[in-house]
Design an enzyme around this catalytic site. Sequence first.
Site, PDB file in Angstrom:
ATOM      1  N   HIS A  96      11.364  -3.716   2.743  1.00  0.00           N
ATOM      2  CA  HIS A  96      10.562  -3.499   1.527  1.00  0.00           C
ATOM      3  C   HIS A  96      11.320  -4.023   0.311  1.00  0.00           C
ATOM      4  O   HIS A  96      12.548  -3.916   0.242  1.00  0.00           O
ATOM      5  CB  HIS A  96      10.265  -2.001   1.381  1.00  0.00           C
ATOM      6  N   GLU A 168       3.970  -8.979   0.024  1.00  0.00           N
ATOM      7  CA  GLU A 168       4.075  -8.150  -1.174  1.00  0.00           C
ATOM      8  C   GLU A 168       4.844  -8.918  -2.251  1.00  0.00           C
ATOM      9  O   GLU A 168       6.082  -8.854  -2.293  1.00  0.00           O
ATOM     10  CB  GLU A 168       4.840  -6.865  -0.854  1.00  0.00           C
TER      11      GLU A 168
HETATM   12  C1  PEP Z   1       4.517  -0.683  -1.989  1.00  0.00           C
HETATM   13  O1  PEP Z   1       5.112   0.374  -2.037  1.00  0.00           O
HETATM   14  O2  PEP Z   1       4.738  -1.476  -1.053  1.00  0.00           O
HETATM   15  C2  PEP Z   1       3.563  -1.035  -3.039  1.00  0.00           C
HETATM   16  C3  PEP Z   1       2.839  -2.102  -2.883  1.00  0.00           C
HETATM   17  O3  PEP Z   1       3.513  -0.219  -4.140  1.00  0.00           O
HETATM   18  P1  PEP Z   1       2.347  -0.175  -5.247  1.00  0.00           P
HETATM   19  O4  PEP Z   1       1.024  -0.158  -4.495  1.00  0.00           O
HETATM   20  O5  PEP Z   1       2.583   1.081  -5.989  1.00  0.00           O
HETATM   21  O6  PEP Z   1       2.472  -1.398  -6.080  1.00  0.00           O
END
Ligand code: PEP
Length: 254
Positions: A96, A168
Site C-alpha cells: 500500500h 492506486e
Molecule cells: C486506500 O486506503 O487504499 C485508499 C484508496 O484510501 P481513500 O479511499 O481514503 O483515498
Amino acid sequence: MKLIVGNLKMNLLSTAERDRYFESFKKELKDSKVGNVQIVLCVPSIHLESFTKKIKSKSVEIGSQNIFWEEKGSYTGEISAPMVASLGAQYSIIGHSERRRYFGETSAQANMKIKVALKNKLTPIYCVGETKEEKENGDAAQVIIQQISEAFAGISSTQASKIVIAYEPVWSVGSDIVPSSDEILEIKILLKKIFVELYGLPVAEKISVLYGGSVKSELINQVCIEPGMDGVLVGRESLVPRDFFKIVKIINKN
Ligand code: PEP
C-alpha cells in the site's frame, strides 16, 4: 463477480467502536442485495479475529492490511501470513502507498510478501501507482512497469492468476482528487499488456485489476464502471458502513 475491498486503515480505536461498526455493517449487509459482489474488509490486525468470528457471510471475506515476508521469528512488532491465515482471513493488502511512504517499503519487499501470502493461501492485493511528481514528469507508466516487474519476479503463472492488483495513484489516495475514467483505462490497458507479456493472455485475463483512491458512491461510474475495472479499493468511505454499502449497491446493480 466484482471485488469491493474496504481498507479500514488505523481506525476503530476501541472494542466499543469496533462493536458499533459490526452492528452497523451487519445491518447494512442484511438490508442490501450483494449477490454480484465479493466484499473484502481489510481490518487492523488486532481486530482480525473478532471480524472473522463476527462477520459470517459468504459475501464478506476478511483481510489484513500488511504482512511480514518471513513466517516466524525475531521480528518484533510484525505479523506473519500464517498468523493472519490461522485467524480465518483470506486476503492481505501488500505494498500500500502508505506503507511505501511511511515505512519505506519497496516492490522487492512486496515480492517476498506476495510469495509468503500465496504460500499461506492468502490472496495478495498488490497496490501500484505513481506519485503526483511522477505523473507530471510523464513517468507513470515506467513506475508501474517497474512496480509490477519487481513484485512479480519468480512468480509462476498459476500464482500470478491468484493475485489482485489495485491501481492506486498515490496523488489520489486520501486526497479527494480522482483520475478521469480515460486515465484509469489507460493504466488498466498498460497492466493487462504487462501481464500478457509476462504470462500470456489467459493468465492476464484472470488477474483482477481494481481502482483505489478517494472512491465514493458518486464516482463509481467514473472510476469503476466506465473504465471496466474489476472492482474498487475503498479507504475512508469504508469507515461508515452506510456509505460503503452505497458503493456496494451501485456496483452490484451494474
Ligand atoms: C486506500 O486506503 O487504499 C485508499 C484508496 O484510501 P481513500 O479511499 O481514503 O483515498
